[in-house]
Design an enzyme around this catalytic site. Structure first.
Site, PDB file in Angstrom:
ATOM      1  N   GLU A 108     -13.243 -28.145 -32.602  1.00 37.18           N
ATOM      2  CA  GLU A 108     -12.445 -29.321 -32.215  1.00 37.18           C
ATOM      3  C   GLU A 108     -13.276 -30.330 -31.420  1.00 37.18           C
ATOM      4  O   GLU A 108     -13.060 -31.531 -31.516  1.00 37.18           O
ATOM      5  CB  GLU A 108     -11.209 -28.878 -31.417  1.00 37.18           C
ATOM      6  CG  GLU A 108     -10.186 -28.152 -32.283  1.00 37.18           C
ATOM      7  CD  GLU A 108      -9.063 -27.545 -31.480  1.00 37.18           C
ATOM      8  OE1 GLU A 108      -9.362 -26.765 -30.544  1.00 37.18           O
ATOM      9  OE2 GLU A 108      -7.883 -27.835 -31.761  1.00 37.18           O
ATOM     10  N   GLU A 128      -7.732 -19.645 -34.125  1.00 40.20           N
ATOM     11  CA  GLU A 128      -6.699 -19.548 -33.089  1.00 40.20           C
ATOM     12  C   GLU A 128      -5.502 -18.697 -33.477  1.00 40.20           C
ATOM     13  O   GLU A 128      -5.012 -17.882 -32.683  1.00 40.20           O
ATOM     14  CB  GLU A 128      -6.213 -20.956 -32.671  1.00 40.20           C
ATOM     15  CG  GLU A 128      -7.174 -21.697 -31.757  1.00 40.20           C
ATOM     16  CD  GLU A 128      -8.227 -22.499 -32.492  1.00 40.20           C
ATOM     17  OE1 GLU A 128      -8.417 -22.277 -33.708  1.00 40.20           O
ATOM     18  OE2 GLU A 128      -8.870 -23.348 -31.852  1.00 40.20           O
TER      19      GLU A 128
END
Ligand code: COA
Length: 245
Positions: A108, A128
């Site tokens: 990210e 995640e």
């Protein structure tokens, strides 16, 4: 600074994540130091090259030891999300140079930069959901914008790794270099090309591309500012003079 190294050049900062023993996992210290880098670039706009170096790691994501202890109220504090938004909003373009894994928050962080260059051994992934959380620091909106909704959903739902070749094919990275030694030179070369342009024109272009919705009015205002900029007159005159016209 201890976990982030900063090299200053006339037109850019070279920012290197430096927490090798934890594979550059992004902990509170890294977040604080990257905020300090942003503050500097906001005060004194320059290009940024952000990297984990060429030793086989970009960043292993948020620090799982710290993440495990975080509660709802911590999620709402938007620790990484706010930092990555600040990076995305920096006045001048940023290039992430990725070698080895860019996972979770590490990926990210790379998406938060405007452009990405990577080595053949780089890979990206959003594991995640396998850890019982969502990719909450930008992947749910930056990844679809970069590679399209269906591809992004596949990566976010499965957590599978995207190797360099696929990353280039789907538009996740701008350039792939074969050897780690070529990584930083390739990222600098991209920044050198950008540095040839008018900084104000590049800055307003970035603002227009990143504007949240259709933005013809913003483009008009940006163009109006640039039409009155002496730099525009100088550059166009130089072009016309070169051609004798
Ligand atoms: N948070 C905290 N510590 C991390 C970490 C993370 N995200 N990623 C790696 N580390 C630590 C390991 O716990 C280990 O610490 P130790 O030496 O004290 O035991 C050290 O970094 C080295 O990790 P290791 O897994 O042995 O390195 P590797 O080179 O074999 O593998 C990775 C590197 C990045 C592939 C692997 O560490 C990994 O998969 N990390 C987790 C990635 C992830 O799920 N990120 C998403 C977070 S939201």
């Amino acid at each position: 600074m201890s976990t982030v190294l900063v090299e200053e050049r006339a037109d850019r900062l070279v920012v290197t994540l430096h927490r090798p023993e934890k594979r550059n996992a992004i902990d509170a210290g890294v977040v604080e130091e990257l905020h300090a880098v942003c503050a500097r670039l906001e005060r004194e706009p320059r290009l940024m090259l952000l990297t984990g170096g060429a030793d086989g790691i970009f960043a292993a994501g948020a620090d799982i030891a710290q993440l495990r202890e975080r509660r709802a109220v911590d999620a709402l504090a938007a620790i990484n999300q706010a930092l990555f938004a600040r990076i995305r909003a920096l006045p001048l373009p940023t290039v992430a140079a990725v070698d080895g894994p860019a996972l979770g928050g590490g990926a990210e962080l790379a998406y938060a930069c405007d452009l990405r260059v990577c080595t053949a051994r780089a890979f990206f992934g959003q594991p995640e959901v396998r850890l019982g959380i969502i990719a909450g620091a930008g992947a749910t909106y930056r990844l679809p914008a970069l590679i399209g909704e269906a591809r992004a959903k596949e990566l976010l739902f499965t957590g599978r790794r995207v190797l360099a070749g696929e990353a280039a094919r789907i538009g996740l990275v701008n350039r792939v270099v074969a050897e780690p030694a070529e990584l930083l030179p390739a990222a600098h070369a991209l920044l050198d090309e950008i540095a040839l342009a008018s900084p104000l024109a590049v800055r307003l272009t970035k603002l227009a591309v990143d504007a949240p919705a259709a933005h013809p009015a913003l483009d008009l205002v940006a163009q109006a500012v640039l039409f009155d900029d002496p730099e525009k007159h100088r550059r166009m005159t130089e072009f016309l003079d070169r051609r004798g016209g």
